[in-house]
Design an enzyme around this catalytic site. Sequence first.
Site, PDB file in Angstrom:
ATOM      1  N   ASP A 138      -6.313  -2.647   1.474  1.00 49.49           N
ATOM      2  CA  ASP A 138      -6.325  -2.258   2.821  1.00 49.49           C
ATOM      3  C   ASP A 138      -6.512  -2.533   4.003  1.00 49.49           C
ATOM      4  O   ASP A 138      -8.313  -2.818   4.066  1.00 49.49           O
ATOM      5  CB  ASP A 138      -6.937  -0.712   2.378  1.00 49.49           C
ATOM      6  N   HIS A 183      -1.920  -1.005   2.460  1.00 43.23           N
ATOM      7  CA  HIS A 183      -2.254  -0.261   3.287  1.00 43.23           C
ATOM      8  C   HIS A 183      -0.672   0.851   2.398  1.00 43.23           C
ATOM      9  O   HIS A 183       0.431   0.793   3.009  1.00 43.23           O
ATOM     10  CB  HIS A 183      -1.889  -0.120   4.035  1.00 43.23           C
ATOM     11  N   SER A 186      -1.606   8.197   4.008  1.00 42.82           N
ATOM     12  CA  SER A 186      -2.740   7.784   5.191  1.00 42.82           C
ATOM     13  C   SER A 186      -2.852   8.895   6.554  1.00 42.82           C
ATOM     14  O   SER A 186      -3.634   9.963   5.806  1.00 42.82           O
ATOM     15  CB  SER A 186      -2.201   7.049   5.735  1.00 42.82           C
TER      16      SER A 186
END
Length: 283
Positions: A229, A261, A172
């Site tokens: 996601d 995610h 991320s």
Amino acid sequence: GTLRPRRRQAPRAAPAPASRRMRAASRLRLLPLLPLVVGPRGFFSFSAAAAMRATRGDGRGGAGLVFAPAEPHDSVIVFLHGLGDTAQGWSFLPQQLGLARTKFILPTAPTTPITINGGMPMPGWSDIRGLSGDAPEDRRGFDASAARVRDIIQAEVDAGIPPARIILGGFSQGGAVALHTGMRLSTTLGGIMAMSTWLPFRAEYSGEDSPLTAEARRIPLLMMHGDADEIVQLSWGRGSHDILRPLLDSSEFLTYSDMGHGGPDPMPDMLHFCTRVLADSEA
């Protein structure tokens, strides 16, 4: 990318507001932390005698965790967590990858106010001012985090680890820092692996004054993203890879069906990537 079929899931609820999604991301843990024991041939085993040694810090005076094998290591993986997390959230990584002669450095980001979360302080590699494609990005934060990562890498090189035996990765926001750092390095690392992430300041790479260095062009890149996601959209990750793919000697973008995610699905591909690039560095 490669699609991995999984059982059909029930329809997903409508996306939560951006600030709630970012707070949810900050609590993400992919897998539980289990006893960290590395067995022969680089694969983890709960009956193995040798265990990784864990120490606090990032080795350069910053917060984090370092996992070093009992025997001398000949390679290093530096991996950066996501927004709101810490190194502890990825402390399962050495076990999951099971590379017996690899040192793992997991830095923890400094605590900083995050605009998208109403200014709430949390561990972050940079500020995040919005989730739209045209939201302004925090140049100062990204550059400061990149400088810290370069310092960690340089310390390992100074200690005798060749750059080709160092892999930089992140999840991320941490993956965004890994890309921002790696694409501007003046040395060629063994590889970069970036999960559920995007390329910061990507418009800069399409001009004549692209920050991409000649050394970075030779770094193998693996990007991984779930098609479900709802925090970092798949289009962000794929679009980032579409920019980098024609510029790099070697890159791959893998898509995971029904993965949100983060999740455990990319772990086998991460292991394959690491073993491949580390083997190539010995050739």
